[in-house]
Scaffold this motif. Structure first.
Motif, PDB file in Angstrom:
ATOM      1  N   THR A  31      -5.534  -2.469 -20.446  1.00  0.00           N
ATOM      2  CA  THR A  31      -5.879  -3.833 -20.299  1.00  0.00           C
ATOM      3  C   THR A  31      -5.245  -4.475 -19.291  1.00  0.00           C
ATOM      4  N   MET A  32      -3.681  -4.365 -19.069  1.00  0.00           N
ATOM      5  CA  MET A  32      -3.106  -5.008 -18.087  1.00  0.00           C
ATOM      6  C   MET A  32      -3.396  -4.391 -16.731  1.00  0.00           C
ATOM      7  N   ALA A  33      -3.758  -3.266 -16.524  1.00  0.00           N
ATOM      8  CA  ALA A  33      -4.223  -2.773 -15.290  1.00  0.00           C
ATOM      9  C   ALA A  33      -5.477  -3.226 -15.003  1.00  0.00           C
ATOM     10  N   ALA A  34      -6.456  -3.441 -15.957  1.00  0.00           N
ATOM     11  CA  ALA A  34      -7.603  -4.180 -15.655  1.00  0.00           C
ATOM     12  C   ALA A  34      -7.422  -5.711 -14.955  1.00  0.00           C
ATOM     13  N   GLU A 145      -1.091 -15.229  -6.646  1.00  0.00           N
ATOM     14  CA  GLU A 145      -2.191 -15.094  -7.994  1.00  0.00           C
ATOM     15  C   GLU A 145      -1.652 -13.972  -8.860  1.00  0.00           C
ATOM     16  N   LEU A 146      -1.048 -12.634  -8.210  1.00  0.00           N
ATOM     17  CA  LEU A 146      -0.381 -11.652  -9.029  1.00  0.00           C
ATOM     18  C   LEU A 146       0.820 -12.453  -9.858  1.00  0.00           C
ATOM     19  N   ALA A 147       1.741 -13.079  -9.257  1.00  0.00           N
ATOM     20  CA  ALA A 147       2.963 -13.676 -10.127  1.00  0.00           C
ATOM     21  C   ALA A 147       2.251 -14.586 -11.347  1.00  0.00           C
ATOM     22  N   LEU A 148       1.505 -15.311 -11.079  1.00  0.00           N
ATOM     23  CA  LEU A 148       0.959 -16.126 -12.197  1.00  0.00           C
ATOM     24  C   LEU A 148       0.114 -15.480 -13.435  1.00  0.00           C
ATOM     25  N   SER A 149      -0.551 -14.266 -12.691  1.00  0.00           N
ATOM     26  CA  SER A 149      -1.149 -13.316 -13.862  1.00  0.00           C
ATOM     27  C   SER A 149      -0.051 -12.700 -14.692  1.00  0.00           C
ATOM     28  N   LEU A 150       1.137 -12.150 -14.073  1.00  0.00           N
ATOM     29  CA  LEU A 150       2.000 -11.434 -14.673  1.00  0.00           C
ATOM     30  C   LEU A 150       2.798 -12.388 -15.819  1.00  0.00           C
ATOM     31  N   SER A 151       2.927 -13.715 -15.392  1.00  0.00           N
ATOM     32  CA  SER A 151       3.692 -14.255 -16.290  1.00  0.00           C
ATOM     33  C   SER A 151       3.052 -14.627 -17.752  1.00  0.00           C
ATOM     34  N   SER A 152       1.629 -14.512 -17.658  1.00  0.00           N
ATOM     35  CA  SER A 152       0.910 -14.981 -18.674  1.00  0.00           C
ATOM     36  C   SER A 152       0.749 -13.803 -19.597  1.00  0.00           C
ATOM     37  N   MET A 153       1.240 -12.533 -19.180  1.00  0.00           N
ATOM     38  CA  MET A 153       1.171 -11.436 -19.989  1.00  0.00           C
ATOM     39  C   MET A 153       2.508 -11.373 -21.096  1.00  0.00           C
ATOM     40  N   LEU A 154       3.495 -11.975 -20.413  1.00  0.00           N
ATOM     41  CA  LEU A 154       4.902 -12.058 -21.086  1.00  0.00           C
ATOM     42  C   LEU A 154       4.970 -12.389 -22.405  1.00  0.00           C
ATOM     43  N   HIS A 155       4.211 -13.167 -22.834  1.00  0.00           N
ATOM     44  CA  HIS A 155       4.333 -13.739 -24.211  1.00  0.00           C
ATOM     45  C   HIS A 155       3.425 -12.810 -25.438  1.00  0.00           C
ATOM     46  N   VAL A 164       4.723  -4.684 -17.470  1.00  0.00           N
ATOM     47  CA  VAL A 164       3.561  -5.458 -16.652  1.00  0.00           C
ATOM     48  C   VAL A 164       3.502  -4.893 -15.379  1.00  0.00           C
ATOM     49  N   LEU A 165       4.297  -4.001 -14.957  1.00  0.00           N
ATOM     50  CA  LEU A 165       4.251  -3.091 -13.852  1.00  0.00           C
ATOM     51  C   LEU A 165       2.989  -2.460 -13.609  1.00  0.00           C
ATOM     52  N   THR A 166       2.362  -2.123 -14.736  1.00  0.00           N
ATOM     53  CA  THR A 166       0.962  -1.379 -14.495  1.00  0.00           C
ATOM     54  C   THR A 166       0.184  -2.271 -13.977  1.00  0.00           C
ATOM     55  N   ALA A 167       0.151  -3.548 -14.070  1.00  0.00           N
ATOM     56  CA  ALA A 167      -0.469  -4.561 -13.453  1.00  0.00           C
ATOM     57  C   ALA A 167      -0.097  -4.559 -11.923  1.00  0.00           C
ATOM     58  N   VAL A 168       1.001  -4.268 -11.653  1.00  0.00           N
ATOM     59  CA  VAL A 168       1.523  -4.474 -10.230  1.00  0.00           C
ATOM     60  C   VAL A 168       0.809  -3.285  -9.383  1.00  0.00           C
ATOM     61  N   ARG A 169       0.891  -2.203 -10.263  1.00  0.00           N
ATOM     62  CA  ARG A 169       0.198  -0.652  -9.442  1.00  0.00           C
ATOM     63  C   ARG A 169      -0.906  -1.154  -9.188  1.00  0.00           C
ATOM     64  N   ALA A 170      -1.913  -1.521 -10.243  1.00  0.00           N
ATOM     65  CA  ALA A 170      -3.213  -1.875 -10.130  1.00  0.00           C
ATOM     66  C   ALA A 170      -3.756  -2.716  -9.262  1.00  0.00           C
ATOM     67  N   PHE A 171      -3.044  -3.852  -8.877  1.00  0.00           N
ATOM     68  CA  PHE A 171      -3.186  -4.712  -7.914  1.00  0.00           C
ATOM     69  C   PHE A 171      -3.005  -4.017  -6.519  1.00  0.00           C
ATOM     70  N   HIS A 172      -1.843  -3.421  -6.579  1.00  0.00           N
ATOM     71  CA  HIS A 172      -1.363  -2.865  -5.165  1.00  0.00           C
ATOM     72  C   HIS A 172      -2.591  -1.984  -4.629  1.00  0.00           C
ATOM     73  N   ALA A 173      -3.293  -1.117  -5.722  1.00  0.00           N
ATOM     74  CA  ALA A 173      -4.134  -0.138  -5.272  1.00  0.00           C
ATOM     75  C   ALA A 173      -5.412  -0.730  -4.475  1.00  0.00           C
ATOM     76  N   VAL A 174      -5.746  -2.329  -4.815  1.00  0.00           N
ATOM     77  CA  VAL A 174      -6.929  -2.795  -4.202  1.00  0.00           C
ATOM     78  C   VAL A 174      -6.369  -3.825  -3.114  1.00  0.00           C
ATOM     79  N   ARG A 175      -5.443  -4.459  -3.384  1.00  0.00           N
ATOM     80  CA  ARG A 175      -4.896  -5.332  -2.350  1.00  0.00           C
ATOM     81  C   ARG A 175      -3.209  -5.238  -1.990  1.00  0.00           C
ATOM     82  N   PRO A 176      -3.073  -4.033  -1.076  1.00  0.00           N
ATOM     83  CA  PRO A 176      -1.690  -3.683  -1.021  1.00  0.00           C
ATOM     84  C   PRO A 176      -0.807  -4.882  -0.666  1.00  0.00           C
TER      85      PRO A 176
END
Length: 345
Positions: A31-34, A145-155, A164-176
């Motif tokens: 889900t975090m990767a999505a 955009e990514l920073a705000l999305s990551l912060s919403s996962m932490l609670h 949340v690094l799973t979401a970072v890798r997924a973001f980087h795969a689409v938008r380096p």
């Protein structure tokens, strides 16, 4: 409607099927990767968007986070929490300012959080496939955009910073992400968390009847605690490792141990065959109760660990003495044991 290039059809949807990802529910890695993937798709769709209304100052824009924290931190009643907010925001702001000149800017949604990412109603796991609430659309740093999305996962339940690094890798795969954006990413997460805390306290103080703002206070403080759980250099190191495909060390990690050497196979010589009964192993010697001459096998009495022994009893003025000696070819020392005192006839 008719346009210069011909008729165009616009479709208005009142709602998207499914629901938001908000709430304390656990977010799986998929889900975090999505979430990271859909945030990256929005980011890649907005660089060419231009509009006069984008140039505005918003409280939620991290480019103004230092002023927001300085202005609203007084609404935090607890001195220790207020001090923590000031210290974390000052450190994060200094790191971002060192990179601000080289961070790319573009039109951003500025609120791609778990409240505005809509999950599909199909499937066992909640997977976001829709976006709502473009009311904060503005121009800011693209990595925001990514920073705000990551912060919403932490609670969410069970989510720690390195998850949340799973979401970072997924973001980087689409938008380096560039090296400078990777360096600024986690300081921006900390700034977002600080802004959430001071803004929530301010809103709850000026609007006492706002139940929505009051209900979010604990959640916003948890986001700040998780964002500052590890030092900024450590989390930045984890982010860079994630971009290169290396797994992050968890929060309770220890130093890396060297690789273990392959174990050598030792050669054990064959055991000798005990042909004579006096040279049998101790386990075999115990199998028989008496030796070849009728003497008792007294383990430990003769000091030889269970060899057949011969007992000889002598009488003296001090009483009876039993002497045990090893039988056969063994040269074990003999042990004398005093017997029961008895009068000679």
């Amino acid at each position: 409607m008719d346009t210069e290039s011909g008729p165009a059809v616009a479709r208005l949807l009142r709602y998207l099927p499914g629901g938001p990802l908000s709430g304390p529910r656990h977010l799986s890695p998929s889900t975090m990767a999505a979430m990271g993937t859909i945030v990256a798709k929005v980011s890649t769709a907005l660089p060419d968007f231009r509009h006069p209304g984008l140039e505005r100052v918003l409280q939620w824009d991290p480019r103004h986070a230092d002023r927001v924290v300085a202005k609203l931190a007084e609404h935090i009643d607890e001195p220790d929490r207020r001090t923590a907010i000031h210290a974390a925001a000052a450190d994060a702001w200094a790191r971002v300012q060192n990179l601000a000149a080289v961070l790319p800017s573009q039109a951003v949604h500025l609120d791609l959080t778990d409240d505005n990412l809509i999950r599909s109603s199909e499937g066992r796991l909640p997977m976001p496939d829709g976006v709502i609430d473009f009311g904060d659309l503005t121009t800011s740093w693209a990595v925001v955009e990514l920073a705000l999305s990551l912060s919403s996962m932490l609670h969410h339940d069970g989510v720690e910073p390195h998850h949340v690094l799973t979401a970072v890798r997924a973001f980087h795969a689409v938008r380096p992400l560039s090296a400078e954006e990777a360096e600024a990413l986690w300081p921006l997460v900390v700034l977002r968390a600080a802004v959430l805390v001071v803004s929530g306290r301010h809103q709850a103080s000026v609007d006492e009847g706002n139940d929505y703002a009051k209900a979010a206070l604990d959640r916003e403080w948890r986001i700040f605690e998780q964002a500052t759980r590890m030092p900024l250099p450590v989390m930045t190191h984890f982010v860079k490792n994630a971009l290169h495909g290396r797994r992050a060390c968890p929060s309770r990690c220890t130093r890396t141990l060297p690789a273990a050497r392959p174990r050598r196979r030792r050669h054990h010589p064959p055991r000798p065959v005990h042909r004579h009964r006096l040279h049998r192993p101790r386990s075999l010697a115990r199998s028989r109760r008496r030796g070849p001459t009728g003497g008792r096998r007294a383990r430990g009495r003769s000091g030889c660990g269970g060899h057949p022994v011969r007992a000889r009893t002598t009488h003296s003025g001090s009483g009876t003495v039993s002497r045990f000696s090893c039988h056969g070819a063994h040269r074990c020392r003999s042990v004398a044991r005093p017997g029961r005192r008895s009068a000679r006839p």
